[in-house]
Write an enzyme that holds these catalytic residues in place. Structure first.
Site, PDB file in Angstrom:
ATOM      1  N   HIS A   1      14.758   4.193  -3.863  1.00 42.91           N
ATOM      2  CA  HIS A   1      13.870   5.157  -4.578  1.00 42.91           C
ATOM      3  C   HIS A   1      13.653   4.375  -6.248  1.00 42.91           C
ATOM      4  CE1 HIS A   1      12.384   8.189  -7.352  1.00 42.91           C
ATOM      5  NE2 HIS A   1      11.955   8.668  -6.477  1.00 42.91           N
TER       6      HIS A   1
ATOM      7  N   GLU B   1       4.935   5.453  -4.015  1.00 48.01           N
ATOM      8  CA  GLU B   1       5.167   6.103  -5.245  1.00 48.01           C
ATOM      9  C   GLU B   1       5.016   5.149  -6.520  1.00 48.01           C
ATOM     10  OE1 GLU B   1       8.047   9.876  -4.764  1.00 48.01           O
ATOM     11  OE2 GLU B   1       9.136   8.173  -5.432  1.00 48.01           O
TER      12      GLU B   1
END
Ligand code: 13P
Length: 229
Positions: A93, A141
């Site tokens: 992430h 993302e």
């Protein structure tokens, strides 16, 4: 038609742990069951065991260390999250980046343990190379939109369409999109652009009525999938 993938990343928001963490998880599970749509929750490591005991929806870790048993203070190994009941893990992430060799090692070990992995990519150029490592899904993302309330599907739709083109080069890896997803319309748009589902955090975790937000997401995801048929 395969169901949409909805992944809710709890991060370290106030209601991500303890009694509040249990409460929000039960609400999310209810929406999942009401609509027959699987919803993945990626939770703090300390909550994996507890939530896995009481829920049927897939509980993921938010990160694992690509290390083997031994002298690694503070490490969270793939074996540990499996033992705690996790079905898989998020990896790489933007808020918890790891090196490419670590992603490779973690994805492989997770797979060997019979668990699933969702690897985050912060640009579409990384989608193909990361997909070659064969995680279950890539979560695209753009970091600048994370937590912004401005949805990737509206602000940077080209990131999703390009990522969708990249993922097609590798068979059997799903592409989900996230960053700033706030409304059902954002979800609809992401799937319309070709994503297999969405990843979300703040819109759900910071809401006083998270079940309503998740329900709206699920309804719109189903609508978008239905239209593609
Ligand atoms: O990082 C994310 C999910 O992993 C997205 O975060 P936001 O939904 O808060 O933008």
């Amino acid at each position: 038609m395969k169901p949409p993938i909805i992944l809710i990343n709890y991060k370290a928001y106030e209601n991500s742990y303890g009694e509040k963490g249990v409460e929000i998880s039960k609400k999310i599970e209810k929406v999942s069951k009401d609509y027959g749509v699987p919803i993945i929750i990626s939770v703090p490591a300390t909550m994996i065991y507890k939530l896995s005991q009481i829920l049927e929806i897939p509980v993921y870790a938010q990160h694992v260390d690509a290390l083997r048993h031994g002298a690694h203070t503070g490490a969270i190994l793939p074996e540990m999250i499996k033992d705690a009941g996790a079905k898989g893990s998020l990896l790489n992430h933007s808020e918890r980046k790891i090196r490419l060799d670590e992603i490779h090692e973690a994805v492989t070990r997770i797979r060997d343990l019979g668990l699933e992995s969702v690897v985050c990519a912060d640009s579409y150029e990384l989608v193909h190379p990361l997909a070659l490592l064969r995680p279950n899904a890539i979560l695209i993302e753009p970091p600048e939109l994370i937590g912004s309330g401005r949805a990737v599907s509206k602000e940077k739709p080209e990131v999703i369409t390009r990522a969708v083109n990249e993922i097609k080069k590798v068979e059997g890896v799903y592409l989900i999109a996230g960053a700033g997803i706030t409304t059902g319309e954002d979800v609809y748009k992401a799937i319309e652009l070709g994503a297999d589902g969405i990843g979300v955090a703040s819109a759900v975790m910071k809401s006083s009525t998270p079940e309503k937000i998740v329900e709206d997401f699920v309804i719109n995801a189903l609508k978008a999938i239905d239209k593609k048929k």
